[in-house]
Design a protein around this motif. Structure first.
Motif, short mmCIF file in Angstrom:
data_model
loop_
_atom_site.label_atom_id
_atom_site.label_comp_id
_atom_site.label_asym_id
_atom_site.label_seq_id
_atom_site.Cartn_x
_atom_site.Cartn_y
_atom_site.Cartn_z
N ALA A 68 21.05 99.13 94.60
CA ALA A 68 20.49 98.16 95.56
C ALA A 68 19.71 97.12 94.76
CB ALA A 68 19.58 98.86 96.56
N LEU A 69 20.02 95.83 94.96
CA LEU A 69 19.36 94.75 94.23
C LEU A 69 18.60 93.85 95.18
CD1 LEU A 69 22.25 93.70 91.80
CD2 LEU A 69 20.39 95.32 91.37
N GLU A 70 17.44 93.39 94.74
CA GLU A 70 16.60 92.50 95.56
C GLU A 70 17.43 91.27 95.96
OE1 GLU A 70 14.07 89.86 97.15
OE2 GLU A 70 14.48 89.40 95.05
N ALA A 71 17.59 91.07 97.27
CA ALA A 71 18.60 90.13 97.79
C ALA A 71 18.35 88.69 97.36
CB ALA A 71 18.64 90.23 99.32
N LYS A 72 17.10 88.24 97.49
CA LYS A 72 16.84 86.83 97.21
C LYS A 72 17.10 86.52 95.74
CE LYS A 72 13.69 83.28 98.77
NZ LYS A 72 12.64 82.67 98.02
N LEU A 73 16.61 87.38 94.85
CA LEU A 73 16.80 87.16 93.41
C LEU A 73 18.29 87.24 93.04
CD1 LEU A 73 15.67 86.82 90.56
CD2 LEU A 73 15.41 89.32 90.44
N PHE A 74 18.97 88.25 93.54
CA PHE A 74 20.40 88.44 93.24
C PHE A 74 21.20 87.22 93.72
CE2 PHE A 74 24.55 90.54 94.57
CZ PHE A 74 25.07 90.56 93.28
N SER A 75 20.87 86.76 94.93
CA SER A 75 21.55 85.60 95.50
C SER A 75 21.36 84.36 94.63
CB SER A 75 21.00 85.35 96.91
OG SER A 75 21.38 84.09 97.38
N GLU A 76 20.11 84.12 94.19
CA GLU A 76 19.83 82.93 93.38
C GLU A 76 20.51 83.02 92.01
OE1 GLU A 76 18.38 80.08 94.16
OE2 GLU A 76 18.25 80.84 96.20
N ILE A 77 20.53 84.22 91.42
CA ILE A 77 21.20 84.39 90.12
C ILE A 77 22.69 84.04 90.26
CG2 ILE A 77 21.97 86.10 88.43
CD1 ILE A 77 19.24 87.50 88.81
N ILE A 78 23.34 84.64 91.25
CA ILE A 78 24.79 84.41 91.44
C ILE A 78 25.05 82.93 91.69
CG2 ILE A 78 26.82 84.94 92.85
CD1 ILE A 78 25.84 87.26 91.03
N ARG A 79 24.23 82.32 92.51
CA ARG A 79 24.41 80.91 92.88
C ARG A 79 24.39 80.00 91.63
NH1 ARG A 79 23.93 79.92 97.91
NH2 ARG A 79 22.50 81.68 98.24
N LYS A 80 23.54 80.36 90.66
CA LYS A 80 23.34 79.46 89.52
C LYS A 80 24.15 79.84 88.28
CE LYS A 80 19.01 77.80 91.30
NZ LYS A 80 17.57 77.61 91.18
N LEU A 81 25.02 80.82 88.40
CA LEU A 81 25.88 81.20 87.27
C LEU A 81 27.02 80.19 87.10
CD1 LEU A 81 26.21 85.07 87.75
CD2 LEU A 81 24.95 83.87 85.94
N PRO A 82 27.62 80.14 85.91
CA PRO A 82 28.82 79.29 85.72
C PRO A 82 29.97 79.76 86.61
CG PRO A 82 27.94 80.07 83.61
CD PRO A 82 27.22 80.82 84.67
N GLU A 83 30.95 78.87 86.81
CA GLU A 83 32.11 79.20 87.66
C GLU A 83 33.08 80.06 86.86
OE1 GLU A 83 32.41 78.25 90.85
OE2 GLU A 83 30.52 77.13 90.81
N ASN A 84 32.82 81.37 86.80
CA ASN A 84 33.70 82.23 86.01
C ASN A 84 33.55 83.67 86.49
OD1 ASN A 84 35.48 83.05 83.96
ND2 ASN A 84 34.60 81.55 82.53
N ASP A 85 34.22 84.60 85.80
CA ASP A 85 34.09 86.01 86.15
C ASP A 85 32.68 86.51 85.83
OD1 ASP A 85 36.66 85.93 86.95
OD2 ASP A 85 37.47 87.24 85.39
#
Length: 368
Positions: A68-85
């Motif tokens: 289980a990962l803290e939703a807001k932080l996880f969401s922001e990390i994924i959002r700001k990652l490069p467009e890749n795997d």
């Protein structure tokens, strides 16, 4: 646990379930998104104990597991990652790594077993409608629920099934919105009150395709929506809904047929003179085949005339312009019929089949 997903698939999954993450809670585990890769598929789940959403995310499982990962932080990390795997992995102490290209995040997860899973719901009673239909029905009724909890019933919508018809009703004390749709099969009678928040969130997730279907399951305490590899479970509002049929009437003294767009545009123009929070009525003076619309405020006044088809008596009546605008915006018909009884009685906007009915209470005004 170790999984690989594309950024887009992760983001789609996160955006879907985030709608069930509570903004405030005394239970920190509910602020998390559960990533469950223990059973051969990757599932994301969020649950605020009133509304729960689970969705399947496309990807590859290298090592089964759950975190289980803290939703807001996880969401922001994924959002700001490069467009890749993206590779997400966690160890037995829930230390979690998120890697994409040269970006590497290490965050602390929580024990997946502590998470509140979606409740098990008996799937005995089911109806099926298209995503387009459900999305439209919500759009055409949700605006007239009450925004606060002063009366819990008014914060939800009545879903009433009788034979091959689904009727959806919302009201806030000043207006009533009703939409009826025909179902493809006949069903036993059912009445439930669905929270407005649930319907708003479901509407945001639905793709809205005419060929894409939604299965809706009803029990005494829950409603379940299943579509596009996503499950939404919501508690129902308990109690008996208002006796709406007693508030409806087919009697009228005046019937007006009017071009909807002309009427809506005119009221829209009139509200330019009304500041937010200033409750100025729009006054409709209906006589001799025309409707005169008047509004006045501290800023100025406006007067406009629209051609109509009139049946019955002349009438002068005032309304909150916002309530008229809300109803007119969701009606798709080019020409609409409006029925009036007297200046103190509600008006009804409805089509001949009564597939939609909008009841709006008038307001008192000082005749200039």
């Amino acid at each position: 646990m170790k999984i690989t997903c594309t950024k887009n698939d992760l983001l789609k999954g996160v955006n879907t379930v985030m709608k069930a993450v509570p903004s405030k809670t005394t239970m920190p585990i509910l602020e998390c998104i559960l990533i469950d890769a223990s059973s051969g598929m990757i599932k994301f789940t969020a649950n605020d104990m009133e509304l729960g959403i689970e969705t399947i995310v496309e990807g590859t499982i290298w090592e089964k597991g759950i975190v289980a990962l803290e939703a807001k932080l996880f969401s922001e990390i994924i959002r700001k990652l490069p467009e890749n795997d993206v590779i997400i992995s966690s160890d037995e102490k829930n230390n979690t790594q998120i890697i994409c290209e040269k970006a590497k995040f290490s965050i602390m997860g929580k024990e997946g077993e502590d998470f509140s899973y979606l409740p098990f719901v008996e799937k005995d009673y089911k109806i099926t409608v298209s995503q387009f239909t459900l999305k439209e029905v919500i759009r055409q009724t949700i605006f007239s629920i009450a925004p606060n909890d002063s009366n819990k019933m008014m914060t939800g919508e009545l879903f009433e099934i009788h034979e091959n018809e689904l009727r959806v009703v919302s009201l806030d004390g000043h207006r009533i919105s009703i939409r009826k749709i025909e179902l493809k099969s006949e069903y036993g009678d059912k009445k439930v009150i669905v929270p407005g928040k649930t319907l708003t969130e479901v509407s945001k997730i639905l793709s809205g395709g005419t060929e894409d279907m939604v299965d809706i399951y009803f029990t005494d305490n829950h409603i379940v929506f299943e579509f596009d590899q996503t499950v939404v479970v919501s508690r129902l509002i308990e109690g008996n809904y208002f006796r709406v049929n007693q508030m409806l009437s087919n009697d009228y003294e005046t019937k007006v047929t009017i071009n909807k767009k002309e009427f809506l545009d005119c009221i829209d123009r009139a509200t330019l003179l009304v500041k937010e929070g200033d409750k100025r009525p729009i006054i409709l003076n209906i006589a001799e085949g025309v409707m005169e619309l008047k509004i006045s405020s501290q800023i100025g006044s406006m007067d406009e005339v629209i051609d109509i088809s009139l049946e019955g008596k002349d009438i002068k009546i005032g309304f909150n312009p916002k309530f008229l605008i809300d109803a007119l915006r969701v009606i798709d018909d080019e020409m609409i019929d409006i029925y009036y009884m007297n200046p103190k009685a509600p008006c009804f906007i409805r089509d001949e089949e009564q597939s939609y009915i909008y009841l709006i209470l008038p307001v008192n005004f000082v005749d200039a």
